[in-house]
Scaffold this motif. Structure first.
Motif, PDB file in Angstrom:
ATOM      1  N   ALA A   3      31.606 -39.068  -1.856  1.00 12.98           N
ATOM      2  CA  ALA A   3      30.062 -39.292  -1.481  1.00 12.98           C
ATOM      3  C   ALA A   3      29.869 -40.425  -0.809  1.00 12.98           C
ATOM      4  N   PRO A   4      28.863 -40.568   0.099  1.00 14.70           N
ATOM      5  CA  PRO A   4      28.334 -42.152   0.345  1.00 14.70           C
ATOM      6  C   PRO A   4      27.251 -42.975  -0.682  1.00 14.70           C
ATOM      7  N   ILE A   5      28.055 -44.347  -0.947  1.00 14.26           N
ATOM      8  CA  ILE A   5      27.734 -45.281  -1.687  1.00 14.26           C
ATOM      9  C   ILE A   5      25.932 -44.799  -1.158  1.00 14.26           C
ATOM     10  N   SER A   6      24.732 -44.851  -2.183  1.00 14.97           N
ATOM     11  CA  SER A   6      23.426 -44.668  -1.676  1.00 14.97           C
ATOM     12  C   SER A   6      22.832 -46.407  -2.511  1.00 14.97           C
ATOM     13  N   SER A   7      21.683 -46.481  -1.385  1.00 13.28           N
ATOM     14  CA  SER A   7      20.737 -47.683  -2.687  1.00 13.28           C
ATOM     15  C   SER A   7      19.383 -47.177  -2.727  1.00 13.28           C
ATOM     16  N   PRO A   8      18.785 -47.942  -3.104  1.00 12.03           N
ATOM     17  CA  PRO A   8      17.246 -47.792  -3.569  1.00 12.03           C
ATOM     18  C   PRO A   8      16.785 -47.956  -2.206  1.00 12.03           C
ATOM     19  N   ARG A   9      15.772 -47.066  -1.805  1.00  7.66           N
ATOM     20  CA  ARG A   9      14.641 -47.309  -0.577  1.00  7.66           C
ATOM     21  C   ARG A   9      13.097 -46.945  -0.820  1.00  7.66           C
ATOM     22  N   TRP A  10      12.660 -48.156  -0.326  1.00  4.05           N
ATOM     23  CA  TRP A  10      11.089 -47.729  -0.363  1.00  4.05           C
ATOM     24  C   TRP A  10      11.106 -46.733   0.195  1.00  4.05           C
ATOM     25  N   TYR A  11       9.883 -45.999  -0.465  1.00  2.00           N
ATOM     26  CA  TYR A  11       9.441 -43.888  -0.150  1.00  2.00           C
ATOM     27  C   TYR A  11       7.736 -44.704   0.468  1.00  2.00           C
ATOM     28  N   LEU A  12       6.783 -43.585   1.085  1.00  3.15           N
ATOM     29  CA  LEU A  12       5.317 -43.827   0.219  1.00  3.15           C
ATOM     30  C   LEU A  12       4.743 -42.544  -0.134  1.00  3.15           C
ATOM     31  N   ILE A  13       4.146 -42.527  -1.299  1.00  4.97           N
ATOM     32  CA  ILE A  13       2.963 -41.776  -2.185  1.00  4.97           C
ATOM     33  C   ILE A  13       1.789 -41.736  -1.613  1.00  4.97           C
ATOM     34  N   CYS A  34       7.004 -50.216  -8.369  1.00  3.15           N
ATOM     35  CA  CYS A  34       5.858 -49.497  -7.180  1.00  3.15           C
ATOM     36  C   CYS A  34       5.266 -50.911  -6.370  1.00  3.15           C
ATOM     37  N   TYR A  35       4.940 -50.352  -5.010  1.00  7.39           N
ATOM     38  CA  TYR A  35       3.866 -51.525  -4.839  1.00  7.39           C
ATOM     39  C   TYR A  35       2.466 -50.881  -3.764  1.00  7.39           C
ATOM     40  N   ARG A  36       1.968 -51.694  -4.530  1.00 12.89           N
ATOM     41  CA  ARG A  36       0.464 -51.396  -3.748  1.00 12.89           C
ATOM     42  C   ARG A  36      -0.425 -52.508  -3.681  1.00 12.89           C
ATOM     43  N   GLY A  50      -4.969 -44.822  -0.580  1.00 16.88           N
ATOM     44  CA  GLY A  50      -5.009 -43.267  -0.991  1.00 16.88           C
ATOM     45  C   GLY A  50      -3.143 -42.914  -0.751  1.00 16.88           C
ATOM     46  N   TYR A  51      -2.944 -44.539  -0.929  1.00 15.71           N
ATOM     47  CA  TYR A  51      -1.302 -44.860  -1.010  1.00 15.71           C
ATOM     48  C   TYR A  51      -1.000 -45.973  -1.781  1.00 15.71           C
ATOM     49  N   LEU A  52       0.582 -45.581  -1.531  1.00 18.17           N
ATOM     50  CA  LEU A  52       1.555 -46.966  -3.150  1.00 18.17           C
ATOM     51  C   LEU A  52       2.426 -46.731  -2.304  1.00 18.17           C
ATOM     52  N   PHE A  53       3.494 -47.883  -2.345  1.00 18.28           N
ATOM     53  CA  PHE A  53       5.177 -47.016  -2.096  1.00 18.28           C
ATOM     54  C   PHE A  53       5.834 -47.297  -3.553  1.00 18.28           C
ATOM     55  N   ILE A  54       6.680 -46.375  -3.120  1.00 14.31           N
ATOM     56  CA  ILE A  54       7.485 -46.336  -4.883  1.00 14.31           C
ATOM     57  C   ILE A  54       9.329 -46.958  -3.964  1.00 14.31           C
ATOM     58  N   VAL A  85      11.298 -46.051   3.833  1.00 12.30           N
ATOM     59  CA  VAL A  85      10.328 -47.265   4.491  1.00 12.30           C
ATOM     60  C   VAL A  85      10.707 -47.823   4.638  1.00 12.30           C
ATOM     61  N   ARG A  86      11.001 -49.058   5.899  1.00  9.51           N
ATOM     62  CA  ARG A  86      12.369 -50.086   5.689  1.00  9.51           C
ATOM     63  C   ARG A  86      11.651 -50.934   5.038  1.00  9.51           C
ATOM     64  N   ASP A  87      12.308 -52.134   4.003  1.00  9.46           N
ATOM     65  CA  ASP A  87      12.481 -53.210   3.304  1.00  9.46           C
ATOM     66  C   ASP A  87      11.891 -54.239   3.912  1.00  9.46           C
ATOM     67  N   GLU A  88      12.177 -54.537   5.072  1.00  9.52           N
ATOM     68  CA  GLU A  88      12.087 -55.558   5.839  1.00  9.52           C
ATOM     69  C   GLU A  88       9.975 -55.472   5.687  1.00  9.52           C
ATOM     70  N   LEU A  89       9.263 -54.355   6.720  1.00 10.82           N
ATOM     71  CA  LEU A  89       8.070 -53.740   5.944  1.00 10.82           C
ATOM     72  C   LEU A  89       7.292 -54.326   4.878  1.00 10.82           C
ATOM     73  N   ILE A  90       8.195 -54.078   3.399  1.00  7.06           N
ATOM     74  CA  ILE A  90       7.792 -54.090   2.425  1.00  7.06           C
ATOM     75  C   ILE A  90       7.494 -55.500   2.024  1.00  7.06           C
ATOM     76  N   GLU A  91       8.684 -56.336   2.820  1.00  5.21           N
ATOM     77  CA  GLU A  91       8.793 -58.190   3.003  1.00  5.21           C
ATOM     78  C   GLU A  91       7.431 -58.484   3.644  1.00  5.21           C
ATOM     79  N   GLN A  92       8.194 -58.474   4.853  1.00  8.93           N
ATOM     80  CA  GLN A  92       6.485 -58.611   5.363  1.00  8.93           C
ATOM     81  C   GLN A  92       4.908 -58.829   4.637  1.00  8.93           C
TER      82      GLN A  92
END
Length: 170
Positions: A3-13, A34-36, A50-54, A85-92
């Motif tokens: 199975a392909p190796i996965s890594s954590p990603r950001w998603y929108l809640i 989480c990131y709000r 109304g949103y946060l990232f997980i 959601v791209r990691d770069e967006l969260i970092e920016q």
């Protein structure tokens, strides 16, 4: 085949109305990252109400508890699949919100001149900022001082500052 190796990603809640903090607190209790993003000003407000990232690993993390967490409405999905959601967006976002706030362009009581709109070339007194793009000025119209809201881009400091509304002489 492995199975392909996965890594954590950001998603929108999407949260229930005005329950961003509640959803974040309950998700953190379940050991989710989480990131709000918050606007910094007189009061802290959500940058995206109304949103946060997980941050999750789609293959390892159990998504079912997220949907039933207090304060959570749903995971944002397209085609029935949670959309990363791209990691770069969260970092920016983090960098931008961590940067020190810019010094205000004008101080209350300073004389300003208008360079656009209906009141072009008139002088006024800067009262306050009204958001990021507008300002409140005190304008002498028909022998009366009136507070007027104008785009900040139309203002510049007068060449010869003087004492106005109890402010210092420069």
């Amino acid at each position: 085949m492995a199975a392909p190796i996965s890594s954590p990603r950001w998603y929108l809640i999407q949260t229930k109305p005005r329950q961003e903090a509640r959803a974040e607190e309950n998700l953190r209790r379940q050991h989710f990252e989480c990131y709000r993003p918050q606007k910094h000003g007189k009061t802290e407000e959500p940058l995206f109400p109304g949103y946060l990232f997980i941050r999750l690993d789609r293959q390892l993390d159990n998504w079912y508890p997220i949907r039933s967490t207090r304060g959570v409405a749903r995971v944002i999905s397209f085609g029935g699949e949670p959309t990363p959601v791209r990691d770069e967006l969260i970092e920016q976002l983090r960098e931008r919100l961590a940067a020190p706030a810019e010094k205000p362009r004008f101080q209350p009581g300073e004389r300003v001149q208008l360079h656009g709109g209906s009141f072009r070339e008139l002088e006024a007194i800067f009262v306050s900022a009204d958001g990021e793009e507008r300002s409140v000025i005190l304008l002498n119209l028909l022998q009366r001082e009136q507070k007027v809201r104008v785009p900040t881009q139309f203002l510049s400091l007068c060449a010869q500052p003087e004492l106005v509304m109890g402010c210092r002489i420069e």
